[in-house]
Design a protein around this motif. Structure first.
Motif, PDB file in Angstrom:
ATOM      1  N   ALA A   4       0.387   5.198   1.430  1.00  0.00           N
ATOM      2  CA  ALA A   4      -0.563   5.863   2.326  1.00  0.00           C
ATOM      3  C   ALA A   4      -0.181   7.316   2.576  1.00  0.00           C
ATOM      4  O   ALA A   4       0.223   7.685   3.674  1.00  0.00           O
ATOM      5  CB  ALA A   4      -0.625   5.086   3.646  1.00  0.00           C
TER       6      ALA A   4
ATOM      7  N   ARG B  65       0.851  -1.199   0.000  1.00  0.00           N
ATOM      8  CA  ARG B  65       0.000   0.000   0.000  1.00  0.00           C
ATOM      9  C   ARG B  65       0.878   1.237   0.000  1.00  0.00           C
ATOM     10  O   ARG B  65       2.045   1.218   0.385  1.00  0.00           O
ATOM     11  CB  ARG B  65      -0.966  -0.009   1.173  1.00  0.00           C
ATOM     12  CG  ARG B  65      -0.450  -0.161   2.603  1.00  0.00           C
ATOM     13  CD  ARG B  65       0.513   0.852   3.021  1.00  0.00           C
ATOM     14  NE  ARG B  65       0.655   1.068   4.424  1.00  0.00           N
ATOM     15  CZ  ARG B  65       1.398   2.063   4.924  1.00  0.00           C
ATOM     16  NH1 ARG B  65       2.080   2.854   4.147  1.00  0.00           N
ATOM     17  NH2 ARG B  65       1.493   2.231   6.229  1.00  0.00           N
TER      18      ARG B  65
ATOM     19  N   ASP C 116      -4.475   9.095   4.126  1.00  0.00           N
ATOM     20  CA  ASP C 116      -4.486   9.311   5.581  1.00  0.00           C
ATOM     21  C   ASP C 116      -4.972  10.728   5.876  1.00  0.00           C
ATOM     22  O   ASP C 116      -4.188  11.640   6.118  1.00  0.00           O
ATOM     23  CB  ASP C 116      -3.078   9.087   6.155  1.00  0.00           C
ATOM     24  CG  ASP C 116      -2.675   7.615   6.136  1.00  0.00           C
ATOM     25  OD1 ASP C 116      -3.494   6.763   5.762  1.00  0.00           O
ATOM     26  OD2 ASP C 116      -1.521   7.318   6.513  1.00  0.00           O
TER      27      ASP C 116
ATOM     28  N   SER D  19      -0.515  11.365   3.239  1.00  0.00           N
ATOM     29  CA  SER D  19      -1.428  12.300   3.902  1.00  0.00           C
ATOM     30  C   SER D  19      -1.691  13.430   2.910  1.00  0.00           C
ATOM     31  O   SER D  19      -0.746  13.925   2.291  1.00  0.00           O
ATOM     32  CB  SER D  19      -0.781  12.869   5.158  1.00  0.00           C
ATOM     33  OG  SER D  19      -0.385  11.814   6.003  1.00  0.00           O
TER      34      SER D  19
ATOM     35  N   TYR E  49      -2.804   8.604  14.317  1.00  0.00           N
ATOM     36  CA  TYR E  49      -2.297   7.860  13.155  1.00  0.00           C
ATOM     37  C   TYR E  49      -1.882   6.441  13.553  1.00  0.00           C
ATOM     38  O   TYR E  49      -2.133   5.482  12.819  1.00  0.00           O
ATOM     39  CB  TYR E  49      -1.123   8.661  12.562  1.00  0.00           C
ATOM     40  CG  TYR E  49      -0.093   7.859  11.827  1.00  0.00           C
ATOM     41  CD1 TYR E  49      -0.397   7.261  10.603  1.00  0.00           C
ATOM     42  CD2 TYR E  49       1.195   7.693  12.342  1.00  0.00           C
ATOM     43  CE1 TYR E  49       0.555   6.515   9.917  1.00  0.00           C
ATOM     44  CE2 TYR E  49       2.152   6.965  11.666  1.00  0.00           C
ATOM     45  CZ  TYR E  49       1.828   6.374  10.461  1.00  0.00           C
ATOM     46  OH  TYR E  49       2.782   5.630   9.795  1.00  0.00           O
TER      47      TYR E  49
END
Ligand code: GLU
Length: 297
Positions: free
Chosen positions: A32, A30, A66, A34, A182
């Motif tokens: 991820a 993945r 995120d 932000s 997080y």
């Protein structure tokens, strides 16, 4: 292993079991980011490393955004992230996963952890903790209230055993501003999405002990983690903040196409000898042929 969590309701246990099954089915990676702005070269280099490993291993590569820390989100960033990855040929599998749409899950876990006395309320300010690298346990046994007091909320910390092998200290799972941390969201997502391998930038290496403690608290085995060195220039120097924080726009303006940018990122990751023009797919073939699919941690 999940049996070590007594009284865990079905709606929490089932997604974890499904995730473990997915994980056993093969490589699932993945990326991820932000959505705090456009992807910069540092993020793109990590994206490339993680995509390459997933594709070399015939795996899947998911895109998760995120976006829980809403004050830091920038409008348009979610679109520009997708656009840039596409432009570079870094295609992801399945729908984009937004953490903001998964808040209910994180809150259910927080409630369960709180009910089972796995959490405690902490009212230490940043200033009080300055200087200690690990949380010293100040509020652990103080039974502070969970709600507002003097106009402030507490943070919610996980009780981590003193002999914890990861030496993470008591990890914050809900921040004092009320946001899900997080560290909790990412661990729940790795598990439920069945992520087998996380390849990410070296700047996140220090987040790992806390995450490993959270995996333990959720009675679940962590995926494999690899941290790739942050991108360097051709002379092996770290990119300056300004260089690393630039996105694709200036490169496109200067006439670079995707193959030029991938070549540059690949050189920064030491995957090709020097800057060259190469597409993401060609690079993947090149690495497969050379047997160089895995990145060292
Ligand atoms: N979204 C976080 C970041 O961009 C974490 C990503 C990760 O765990 O890979 O720094």
């Amino acid at each position: 292993m999940l049996s070590s969590l007594p009284g865990l309701p079905d709606h929490l246990i089932e997604p974890l079991q499904d995730g473990l099954l997915l994980r056993r089915g093969g490589y699932r990676g993945r990326f991820a980011p932000s959505p705090t702005g456009e992807l910069h070269l540092g993020n793109l280099s990590t994206a490339l490393a993680s995509w390459l490993e997933a594709r070399c291993r015939d795996g899947l590569w998911l895109l998760r955004i995120d976006d829980l820390d809403t004050p830091r989100n920038r409008s348009g960033a979610v679109d520009s992230i997708q656009h840039d990855l596409h432009w570079l040929g870094l295609h992801w599998d399945g729908p984009v996963i937004l953490q903001s749409q998964r808040k209910g899950i994180y809150h259910s876990w927080l409630s369960w952890l709180r009910r089972t006395n796995a959490l405690f309320a902490c009212r230490c300010s940043r200033r009080m903790l300055a200087g200690s690298s690990r949380y010293p346990g100040t509020c652990r046994d103080r039974q502070l209230s969970w709600g507002w007091s003097d106009g402030r909320l507490p943070s919610w910390r996980l009780r981590v055993a003193a002999d914890d092998p990861h030496q993470s200290g008591d990890v914050v799972l809900r921040r004092a501003d009320g946001f899900v941390a997080y560290q909790l969201a990412t661990v729940i997502d790795e598990l439920q999405l069945g992520i087998s391998d996380v390849v990410r930038g070296d700047d996140l290496r220090e987040a790992l002990p806390a995450q490993l403690s959270v995996f333990d608290a959720l009675g679940s085995p962590p995926p494999r983690f690899r941290h790739v060195p942050l991108i360097r220039d051709l002379a092996g120097r770290k990119l300056s903040k300004r260089e690393a924080s630039a996105g694709l726009a200036p490169l496109r303006q200067a006439g670079s196409d995707a193959a030029a940018v991938i070549g540059r990122l690949a050189a920064g990751l030491n995957l090709v000898e020097r800057e060259t023009r190469i597409s993401a797919n060609e690079l993947r073939q090149h690495l497969t042929q050379k047997g160089l699919c895995a990145f060292d941690s």
